[in-house]
Design a protein around this motif. Structure first.
Motif, PDB file in Angstrom:
ATOM      1  N   ASP A  15      22.125 -10.295  23.131  1.00 44.74           N
ATOM      2  CA  ASP A  15      23.434 -10.242  23.120  1.00 44.74           C
ATOM      3  C   ASP A  15      23.673  -8.935  24.053  1.00 44.74           C
ATOM      4  OD1 ASP A  15      24.287 -12.470  21.847  1.00 44.74           O
ATOM      5  OD2 ASP A  15      23.965 -11.500  20.089  1.00 44.74           O
ATOM      6  N   LEU A  16      23.175  -7.682  23.863  1.00 43.85           N
ATOM      7  CA  LEU A  16      23.076  -6.538  24.350  1.00 43.85           C
ATOM      8  C   LEU A  16      22.899  -6.846  25.957  1.00 43.85           C
ATOM      9  CD1 LEU A  16      21.641  -4.089  21.965  1.00 43.85           C
ATOM     10  CD2 LEU A  16      24.007  -4.350  22.540  1.00 43.85           C
ATOM     11  N   THR A  17      21.834  -7.287  26.417  1.00 42.90           N
ATOM     12  CA  THR A  17      21.575  -7.494  27.620  1.00 42.90           C
ATOM     13  C   THR A  17      22.531  -8.342  28.343  1.00 42.90           C
ATOM     14  OG1 THR A  17      19.176  -7.627  27.077  1.00 42.90           O
ATOM     15  CG2 THR A  17      19.831  -8.838  29.235  1.00 42.90           C
ATOM     16  N   ARG A  18      22.995  -9.221  27.490  1.00 40.86           N
ATOM     17  CA  ARG A  18      24.257 -10.126  28.433  1.00 40.86           C
ATOM     18  C   ARG A  18      25.289  -9.229  28.627  1.00 40.86           C
ATOM     19  NH1 ARG A  18      24.036 -14.045  25.312  1.00 40.86           N
ATOM     20  NH2 ARG A  18      25.749 -13.600  23.929  1.00 40.86           N
ATOM     21  N   ARG A  19      25.731  -8.152  27.859  1.00 41.01           N
ATOM     22  CA  ARG A  19      26.899  -7.197  27.773  1.00 41.01           C
ATOM     23  C   ARG A  19      26.658  -6.260  28.698  1.00 41.01           C
ATOM     24  NH1 ARG A  19      29.787  -4.243  22.762  1.00 41.01           N
ATOM     25  NH2 ARG A  19      31.378  -3.102  23.937  1.00 41.01           N
ATOM     26  N   PHE A  20      25.540  -5.565  28.791  1.00 45.47           N
ATOM     27  CA  PHE A  20      25.260  -4.340  29.600  1.00 45.47           C
ATOM     28  C   PHE A  20      24.519  -4.719  30.712  1.00 45.47           C
ATOM     29  CE2 PHE A  20      25.962  -2.736  25.266  1.00 45.47           C
ATOM     30  CZ  PHE A  20      27.189  -2.124  25.540  1.00 45.47           C
ATOM     31  N   GLY A  21      23.861  -5.646  30.995  1.00 43.40           N
ATOM     32  CA  GLY A  21      22.905  -5.993  32.019  1.00 43.40           C
ATOM     33  C   GLY A  21      21.472  -5.661  31.982  1.00 43.40           C
ATOM     34  N   HIS A  22      20.748  -6.429  32.752  1.00 44.54           N
ATOM     35  CA  HIS A  22      19.095  -6.170  32.377  1.00 44.54           C
ATOM     36  C   HIS A  22      18.836  -4.751  32.939  1.00 44.54           C
ATOM     37  CE1 HIS A  22      19.825 -10.515  33.483  1.00 44.54           C
ATOM     38  NE2 HIS A  22      19.103 -10.443  32.697  1.00 44.54           N
ATOM     39  N   GLN A  23      19.168  -4.012  33.927  1.00 44.06           N
ATOM     40  CA  GLN A  23      18.863  -2.907  34.444  1.00 44.06           C
ATOM     41  C   GLN A  23      19.136  -1.797  33.493  1.00 44.06           C
ATOM     42  OE1 GLN A  23      19.100  -2.177  38.782  1.00 44.06           O
ATOM     43  NE2 GLN A  23      19.466  -4.417  39.046  1.00 44.06           N
ATOM     44  N   VAL A  53      17.377   2.047  29.035  1.00 43.71           N
ATOM     45  CA  VAL A  53      17.386   2.415  27.717  1.00 43.71           C
ATOM     46  C   VAL A  53      15.953   2.601  27.162  1.00 43.71           C
ATOM     47  CG1 VAL A  53      18.300   2.210  25.429  1.00 43.71           C
ATOM     48  CG2 VAL A  53      19.966   2.163  27.443  1.00 43.71           C
ATOM     49  N   GLY A  54      15.556   1.429  27.455  1.00 43.44           N
ATOM     50  CA  GLY A  54      14.092   1.041  26.696  1.00 43.44           C
ATOM     51  C   GLY A  54      12.884   1.963  27.392  1.00 43.44           C
ATOM     52  N   SER A  55      13.133   2.688  28.650  1.00 42.64           N
ATOM     53  CA  SER A  55      12.127   3.380  29.253  1.00 42.64           C
ATOM     54  C   SER A  55      12.489   4.661  28.716  1.00 42.64           C
ATOM     55  CB  SER A  55      12.455   3.387  30.685  1.00 42.64           C
ATOM     56  OG  SER A  55      13.520   3.944  31.195  1.00 42.64           O
ATOM     57  N   LEU A  56      13.718   5.280  28.221  1.00 38.12           N
ATOM     58  CA  LEU A  56      13.914   6.420  27.527  1.00 38.12           C
ATOM     59  C   LEU A  56      13.229   6.553  26.583  1.00 38.12           C
ATOM     60  CD1 LEU A  56      17.600   7.372  28.789  1.00 38.12           C
ATOM     61  CD2 LEU A  56      15.247   8.386  29.332  1.00 38.12           C
ATOM     62  N   SER A  57      13.145   5.460  25.606  1.00 35.52           N
ATOM     63  CA  SER A  57      12.580   5.394  24.193  1.00 35.52           C
ATOM     64  C   SER A  57      11.058   5.393  24.548  1.00 35.52           C
ATOM     65  CB  SER A  57      12.925   3.917  23.519  1.00 35.52           C
ATOM     66  OG  SER A  57      12.347   3.865  22.392  1.00 35.52           O
ATOM     67  N   LEU A  58      10.554   4.780  25.334  1.00 31.22           N
ATOM     68  CA  LEU A  58       9.105   4.900  25.447  1.00 31.22           C
ATOM     69  C   LEU A  58       8.652   6.251  26.141  1.00 31.22           C
ATOM     70  CD1 LEU A  58       8.246   1.940  27.977  1.00 31.22           C
ATOM     71  CD2 LEU A  58       7.806   2.009  25.635  1.00 31.22           C
ATOM     72  N   LEU A  59       9.366   7.169  26.779  1.00 28.67           N
ATOM     73  CA  LEU A  59       9.202   8.383  27.064  1.00 28.67           C
ATOM     74  C   LEU A  59       9.190   9.200  25.605  1.00 28.67           C
ATOM     75  CD1 LEU A  59       8.693  10.668  29.232  1.00 28.67           C
ATOM     76  CD2 LEU A  59      11.150  10.670  29.495  1.00 28.67           C
ATOM     77  N   ALA A  60      10.318   9.116  25.015  1.00 23.57           N
ATOM     78  CA  ALA A  60      10.548   9.756  23.692  1.00 23.57           C
ATOM     79  C   ALA A  60       9.246   9.682  22.823  1.00 23.57           C
ATOM     80  CB  ALA A  60      11.748   9.296  23.015  1.00 23.57           C
ATOM     81  N   ASN A  70      10.671  -3.495  23.466  1.00 18.97           N
ATOM     82  CA  ASN A  70      11.678  -4.422  23.145  1.00 18.97           C
ATOM     83  C   ASN A  70      12.802  -4.313  24.258  1.00 18.97           C
ATOM     84  OD1 ASN A  70      14.328  -5.574  21.975  1.00 18.97           O
ATOM     85  ND2 ASN A  70      12.698  -6.498  20.806  1.00 18.97           N
ATOM     86  N   PHE A  71      13.190  -2.990  24.456  1.00 17.58           N
ATOM     87  CA  PHE A  71      14.219  -2.983  25.558  1.00 17.58           C
ATOM     88  C   PHE A  71      13.920  -2.997  26.968  1.00 17.58           C
ATOM     89  CE2 PHE A  71      17.409  -0.640  21.964  1.00 17.58           C
ATOM     90  CZ  PHE A  71      17.688  -2.057  21.524  1.00 17.58           C
ATOM     91  N   THR A  72      12.688  -3.052  27.271  1.00 14.58           N
ATOM     92  CA  THR A  72      12.090  -3.080  28.608  1.00 14.58           C
ATOM     93  C   THR A  72      11.684  -4.501  28.830  1.00 14.58           C
ATOM     94  OG1 THR A  72      10.361  -2.167  27.902  1.00 14.58           O
ATOM     95  CG2 THR A  72      11.729  -0.737  28.855  1.00 14.58           C
TER      96      THR A  72
END
Length: 392
Positions: A270-278, A283-290, A316-318
């Motif tokens: 649902d989040l992907t459909r709302r905000f888009g894949h990219q 967001v996912g890459s920032l979590s990986l970096l953290a 998950n988010f990437t």
């Protein structure tokens, strides 16, 4: 006032989610146990993660043949054949543990990896079973099967570790039970033909497909995110053991990591459909970096637990948005080939990451190892930036 009714997902998707839960439960068990078995059976600690690398090598080796089999035999037969490889590999691992044969154990994990390679296509089978409007949700629900695995896998590893006199033998007996259940479930599911079999649209040649920027970007993001997560995850049991943490702590950290990998899947679609894949990938890459930066703190239980939780969330988010994004970049008739090509790229680099996890952890140490992964995040950002500039 008009009420919008969301169509229910087909029963087949729910069945595939349960198959995914069993598959990932076994994978979690292997992640927690294989490096420790490798350390026990190998003469050199640098080779302790070789069984994990062998598993991923088998997974990679199965990706392209699985796509070929799917196009010719259908999803169901391909999954059953893959499951048979898994049960054969488990039998080999049981023999290797009883005879303390390191090479034989690697052969067994290779065969199990081939089974996992076929099972990784569950997510794309769910897309075939769902309507176009349900595809993001169907893919996410199948991946959410990992939530069950986050509890079942570590519990099975802990409870079966000392079932028999030979250490870890009970873990692989339990693994055989998981694969048998999956085989019984698959025999009852009605799986549709892949889109390629139902499509009359001609498929483009591979060379033409590989010149599609969005397709290449989706594959690159999925590959880099999976490899980053896997290298850190594979090294975790060794790093925690070297830091003085027991096997129970290791399985607890892996459990929370897997939970973070799959629990968000209920909303990721649902989040992907709302905000888009990219945007989701950013967001996912920032979590990986953290997660990588968090590893620079002192090696306490909570440092590992929180860092691995962020690592799972970032994956998950990437990886899920990248997989969903991939399905928008090709024609229906090209599905199995592109999906197999994607998984081949993903797990080729992931195999390398597993092979490097042991030596890098031994040579560099846990903290420096995590620092060396930061450039992979930077490459992901460069891919997205290049695609953005190309489309502007």
């Amino acid at each position: 006032m008009t009420t919008v009714v969301t169509p229910r997902l087909p029963l087949t998707v729910w069945g595939l989610a349960l198959c995914q839960a069993l598959l990932v439960s076994g994978n979690i068990l292997l992640i927690a146990v294989s490096p420790l078995v490798g350390n026990q059976l190998s003469a050199n600690a640098d080779w302790s993660t070789l069984p994990v690398a062998a598993q991923l090598l088998g997974l990679t080796a199965a990706t392209l043949p699985s796509g070929w089999l799917t196009a010719r035999l259908g999803r169901k037969r391909t999954f059953v054949i893959g499951n048979g490889f898994g049960l054969t590999g488990i039998a080999i691992c049981l023999l290797a543990l009883q005879t303390s044969a390191f090479a034989l154990f690697n052969l067994g994990t290779f065969a199990i990896g081939m089974s996992i390679g076929a099972g990784m296509l569950y997510r794309f089978a769910a897309i075939d079973a769902a309507s176009p409007a349900q595809r993001d949700r169907a893919l996410s629900l199948v991946m959410a099967g990992g939530v069950i695995a986050a509890f079942l896998g570590p519990w099975l590893a802990r409870s079966s570790q000392h079932t028999f006199e030979t250490p870890f033998l009970g873990c692989f007996v339990g693994l055989a039970g998981l694969y048998t259940l999956a085989l019984l479930l698959l025999s009852r599911l009605e799986l549709p033909l892949p889109q390629s079999a139902a499509s009359h649209e001609p498929a483009r040649r591979r060379g033409i497909l590989l010149r599609e920027p969005r397709l290449l970007a989706a594959i690159a993001i999925a590959t880099l995110s999976y490899a980053t997560m896997n290298l850190a995850m594979t090294a975790t049991p060794l790093a925690m053991t070297h830091a003085g943490h027991g096997f129970g702590d290791v399985t607890n950290v892996i459990q929370w990591h897997i939970l973070a990998m799959f629990a968000p899947s209920f909303i990721t679609g649902d989040l992907t459909r709302r905000f888009g894949h990219q945007r989701m990938i950013v967001v996912g890459s920032l979590s990986l970096l953290a997660s990588l930066l968090y590893a620079l703190l002192p090696a306490s239980f909570w440092t590992f637990a929180i860092g691995l939780f962020l690592l799972g969330l970032g994956w998950n988010f990437t990886f899920l948005p990248a997989s969903a994004w991939l399905t928008t970049t090709y024609r229906a008739g090209e599905g199995p080939r592109v999906q197999a090509l994607n998984d081949c790229a993903v797990f080729s680099l992931t195999t390398l990451s597993a092979l490097l996890a042991g030596p890098l952890n031994a040579w560099l140490g846990w903290q420096t190892l995590n620092v060396t992964l930061i450039p992979l995040i930077a490459v992901m950002w460069l891919v997205l930036l290049a695609l953005s500039r190309r489309s502007s």
